[in-house]
Design a protein around this motif. Structure first.
Motif, PDB file in Angstrom:
ATOM      1  N   PHE A   1       6.208  11.489  18.633  1.00  0.00           N
ATOM      2  CA  PHE A   1       6.884  10.010  18.087  1.00  0.00           C
ATOM      3  C   PHE A   1       6.876   8.740  18.937  1.00  0.00           C
ATOM      4  CE2 PHE A   1       9.053  13.836  16.285  1.00  0.00           C
ATOM      5  CZ  PHE A   1       8.508  13.123  15.125  1.00  0.00           C
ATOM      6  N   SER A   2       6.747   8.995  20.442  1.00  0.00           N
ATOM      7  CA  SER A   2       6.703   7.505  21.630  1.00  0.00           C
ATOM      8  C   SER A   2       5.657   7.345  21.539  1.00  0.00           C
ATOM      9  CB  SER A   2       6.880   8.081  22.557  1.00  0.00           C
ATOM     10  OG  SER A   2       8.612   8.878  22.115  1.00  0.00           O
ATOM     11  N   PRO A   3       5.119   6.187  21.912  1.00  0.00           N
ATOM     12  CA  PRO A   3       6.239   5.205  21.340  1.00  0.00           C
ATOM     13  C   PRO A   3       6.503   4.020  20.099  1.00  0.00           C
ATOM     14  CG  PRO A   3       3.964   3.874  22.423  1.00  0.00           C
ATOM     15  CD  PRO A   3       3.671   5.247  22.293  1.00  0.00           C
ATOM     16  N   TRP A   4       5.929   4.847  18.705  1.00  0.00           N
ATOM     17  CA  TRP A   4       6.432   4.754  17.679  1.00  0.00           C
ATOM     18  C   TRP A   4       7.457   4.886  17.360  1.00  0.00           C
ATOM     19  CZ3 TRP A   4       8.087   7.317  13.763  1.00  0.00           C
ATOM     20  CH2 TRP A   4       8.867   6.334  12.548  1.00  0.00           C
ATOM     21  N   ARG A   5       8.378   5.612  18.041  1.00  0.00           N
ATOM     22  CA  ARG A   5       9.565   5.279  17.478  1.00  0.00           C
ATOM     23  C   ARG A   5      10.767   4.650  18.399  1.00  0.00           C
ATOM     24  NH1 ARG A   5      13.095  10.610  17.103  1.00  0.00           N
ATOM     25  NH2 ARG A   5      11.639  11.758  18.204  1.00  0.00           N
ATOM     26  N   GLU A   6      10.488   4.468  19.307  1.00  0.00           N
ATOM     27  CA  GLU A   6      11.024   2.709  20.430  1.00  0.00           C
ATOM     28  C   GLU A   6      10.771   1.672  19.958  1.00  0.00           C
ATOM     29  OE1 GLU A   6      10.636   6.969  21.931  1.00  0.00           O
ATOM     30  OE2 GLU A   6       9.273   5.697  21.685  1.00  0.00           O
ATOM     31  N   HIS A   7       9.329   1.822  19.584  1.00  0.00           N
ATOM     32  CA  HIS A   7       8.852   0.320  18.962  1.00  0.00           C
ATOM     33  C   HIS A   7       9.638  -0.093  17.245  1.00  0.00           C
ATOM     34  CE1 HIS A   7       6.396  -0.356  22.267  1.00  0.00           C
ATOM     35  NE2 HIS A   7       4.864   0.425  21.346  1.00  0.00           N
ATOM     36  N   ILE A   8       9.864   1.164  16.702  1.00  0.00           N
ATOM     37  CA  ILE A   8      10.398   1.134  15.274  1.00  0.00           C
ATOM     38  C   ILE A   8      11.593   0.586  15.847  1.00  0.00           C
ATOM     39  CG2 ILE A   8      11.114   2.463  13.167  1.00  0.00           C
ATOM     40  CD1 ILE A   8       8.080   1.524  12.994  1.00  0.00           C
ATOM     41  N   THR A   9      12.492   1.015  16.831  1.00  0.00           N
ATOM     42  CA  THR A   9      13.850   0.658  16.923  1.00  0.00           C
ATOM     43  C   THR A   9      13.830  -0.229  17.214  1.00  0.00           C
ATOM     44  OG1 THR A   9      14.658   3.643  17.503  1.00  0.00           O
ATOM     45  CG2 THR A   9      15.831   1.256  18.439  1.00  0.00           C
ATOM     46  N   GLU A  10      13.552  -0.967  17.748  1.00  0.00           N
ATOM     47  CA  GLU A  10      13.023  -2.096  18.271  1.00  0.00           C
ATOM     48  C   GLU A  10      12.893  -3.253  17.734  1.00  0.00           C
ATOM     49  OE1 GLU A  10      14.114  -5.662  20.322  1.00  0.00           O
ATOM     50  OE2 GLU A  10      14.536  -3.208  20.644  1.00  0.00           O
ATOM     51  N   ILE A  11      12.183  -3.043  16.744  1.00  0.00           N
ATOM     52  CA  ILE A  11      11.537  -4.266  15.409  1.00  0.00           C
ATOM     53  C   ILE A  11      12.136  -4.001  14.738  1.00  0.00           C
ATOM     54  CG2 ILE A  11       9.940  -3.187  14.660  1.00  0.00           C
ATOM     55  CD1 ILE A  11       7.668  -5.373  14.210  1.00  0.00           C
ATOM     56  N   ALA A  12      13.696  -3.450  14.323  1.00  0.00           N
ATOM     57  CA  ALA A  12      13.861  -3.016  12.884  1.00  0.00           C
ATOM     58  C   ALA A  12      15.545  -4.058  13.643  1.00  0.00           C
ATOM     59  CB  ALA A  12      14.297  -1.511  13.213  1.00  0.00           C
ATOM     60  N   ARG A  13      14.899  -4.296  14.714  1.00  0.00           N
ATOM     61  CA  ARG A  13      16.839  -5.504  14.882  1.00  0.00           C
ATOM     62  C   ARG A  13      16.113  -6.764  15.036  1.00  0.00           C
ATOM     63  NH1 ARG A  13      16.507  -2.563  20.526  1.00  0.00           N
ATOM     64  NH2 ARG A  13      18.345  -0.917  20.778  1.00  0.00           N
ATOM     65  N   ARG A  14      15.442  -7.052  14.263  1.00  0.00           N
ATOM     66  CA  ARG A  14      15.287  -8.270  13.367  1.00  0.00           C
ATOM     67  C   ARG A  14      15.606  -8.239  12.410  1.00  0.00           C
ATOM     68  NH1 ARG A  14      13.358  -6.685  18.218  1.00  0.00           N
ATOM     69  NH2 ARG A  14      13.267  -8.426  19.170  1.00  0.00           N
ATOM     70  N   PRO A  15      16.997  -9.275  11.757  1.00  0.00           N
ATOM     71  CA  PRO A  15      17.517  -9.202  10.485  1.00  0.00           C
ATOM     72  C   PRO A  15      16.448  -9.495   9.426  1.00  0.00           C
ATOM     73  CG  PRO A  15      18.209 -11.339  11.955  1.00  0.00           C
ATOM     74  CD  PRO A  15      17.414 -10.018  12.722  1.00  0.00           C
ATOM     75  N   ASN A  16      15.509 -10.779   9.602  1.00  0.00           N
ATOM     76  CA  ASN A  16      14.627 -11.176   8.643  1.00  0.00           C
ATOM     77  C   ASN A  16      13.576  -9.965   8.295  1.00  0.00           C
ATOM     78  OD1 ASN A  16      14.093 -11.829  10.974  1.00  0.00           O
ATOM     79  ND2 ASN A  16      12.170 -12.949   9.993  1.00  0.00           N
ATOM     80  N   LEU A  17      13.566  -8.647   9.089  1.00  0.00           N
ATOM     81  CA  LEU A  17      12.241  -7.340   8.796  1.00  0.00           C
ATOM     82  C   LEU A  17      12.657  -6.195   8.221  1.00  0.00           C
ATOM     83  CD1 LEU A  17      10.138  -6.409   9.205  1.00  0.00           C
ATOM     84  CD2 LEU A  17      10.467  -5.456  10.947  1.00  0.00           C
ATOM     85  N   ASN A  18      12.603  -6.111   6.976  1.00  0.00           N
ATOM     86  CA  ASN A  18      12.341  -5.049   6.075  1.00  0.00           C
ATOM     87  C   ASN A  18      11.440  -3.954   6.005  1.00  0.00           C
ATOM     88  OD1 ASN A  18      14.986  -5.983   4.057  1.00  0.00           O
ATOM     89  ND2 ASN A  18      12.986  -7.966   4.150  1.00  0.00           N
ATOM     90  N   ALA A  19      11.244  -3.196   5.723  1.00  0.00           N
ATOM     91  CA  ALA A  19      10.137  -1.687   5.808  1.00  0.00           C
ATOM     92  C   ALA A  19      10.684  -0.920   4.626  1.00  0.00           C
ATOM     93  CB  ALA A  19      10.488  -0.746   6.783  1.00  0.00           C
ATOM     94  N   LYS A  20       8.638  -0.382   4.343  1.00  0.00           N
ATOM     95  CA  LYS A  20       8.817   0.096   3.384  1.00  0.00           C
ATOM     96  C   LYS A  20       7.867   1.087   3.535  1.00  0.00           C
ATOM     97  CE  LYS A  20       5.613  -2.744   1.060  1.00  0.00           C
ATOM     98  NZ  LYS A  20       4.399  -3.472   0.100  1.00  0.00           N
ATOM     99  N   ILE A  21       8.877   2.077   2.419  1.00  0.00           N
ATOM    100  CA  ILE A  21       8.555   3.816   2.991  1.00  0.00           C
ATOM    101  C   ILE A  21       7.314   3.855   2.158  1.00  0.00           C
ATOM    102  CG2 ILE A  21       9.290   6.188   2.524  1.00  0.00           C
ATOM    103  CD1 ILE A  21      10.956   4.419   4.755  1.00  0.00           C
TER     104      ILE A  21
END
Length: 274
Positions: free
Chosen positions: A174-194
């Motif tokens: 999962f690394s470093p993808w997991r950490e990158h996702i955790t960090e980028i998700a802190r941006r309130p103007n960003l949503n994610a597509k499953i």
């Protein structure tokens, strides 16, 4: 059965438009019509779809969106664009004038990292806010930091991260993808597509192999900032539309009905103004 709005449907009409990249993708290099998609999608509970641009030849961009928006079952469109070009403002005005174009996308996962990192590119993306258009962020897992830089530079623009950050699940770990996702998700103007998960998991994927990736994105972004996409027909590289819908419903079955509805349709209606 909670209905689904598919926020990432690709339709391919080689008789109408040029797709330069398809010659390098023989597994899906053929026509993919709305009729074939709906025959499989509607029994699965997919009630409408948002068409995602298919990286057509630049001269076909506006025509692609106008064409698909006339098709049955298409609720809106995400149009292609070229924010790196000097004439982007004119292109944006033309696309924004097309009824039911709800956002734009520039494919970045096959582009040089530097393409999206110029002041010119960011300034052009910032123009989307005035038109109430979203920007779908299509980057590889190792490009998440540069995607984050773009999101940070455009705080008034609503972004949607495609394909959970495009992690190659066949590699494992999962690394470093997991950490990158955790960090980028802190941006309130960003949503994610499953979306895109089984295309990156190979033909031998299992539910338990893909579950942690889906759950980490949901945990990082929360139920209010996620939408669902089929990525059809790219999804067929790892299975079928039916497989992906079934896997999604199984992974989220213990969530509340309200949470499931947010992922499957409600957030899409709000974020993409459907």
């Amino acid at each position: 059965m909670i209905p689904i709005i598919d926020t990432h449907l690709h339709l391919i009409y080689p008789d109408r438009f040029a797709y330069p990249w398809l010659s390098g993708a023989p597994a899906i290099n053929r026509p993919w019509s709305i009729e074939d998609y709906l025959a499989e999608a509607r029994p699965l509970g997919i009630e409408a779809a948002l068409h995602m641009e298919v990286d057509v030849d630049e001269g076909d961009i506006e025509a692609e969106s106008r064409f698909v928006l006339e098709l049955d079952g298409i609720a809106g469109a995400i149009a292609g664009c070229r924010p790196e070009k000097p004439d982007f403002e004119s292109q944006l005005e033309g696309l924004a004038a097309v009824p039911r174009v709800r956002g734009l996308r520039r494919v970045l996962h096959q582009a040089p990292d530097a393409l999206s990192q110029t002041p010119h590119f960011a300034a052009n993306i910032r123009r989307l806010a005035a038109h109430d258009l979203t920007f779908d962020l299509c980057v590889r897992h190792n490009q998440l930091p540069i995607g984050q830089t773009l999101v940070d530079s455009c705080p008034d623009v609503t972004f949607v991260l495609d394909h959970c950050g495009a992690q190659d699940i066949t590699v494992g770990g999962f690394s470093p993808w997991r950490e990158h996702i955790t960090e980028i998700a802190r941006r309130p103007n960003l949503n994610a597509k499953i979306s895109g998960i089984i295309a990156y998991a190979g033909k031998e994927w299992t539910l338990e192999a893909i579950r942690p990736y889906v759950e980490h994105v949901i945990d990082s972004f929360g139920w209010d900032r996620i939408v669902w996409g089929s990525d059809h027909p790219v999804v067929t590289l790892g299975g079928s539309l039916t497989d992906w819908v079934g896997a999604t419903r199984e992974i989220i079955k213990d969530a509340s009905p309200d949470e499931q509805a947010k992922l499957l349709n409600a957030n899409a209606k709000r974020i993409y103004r459907l």
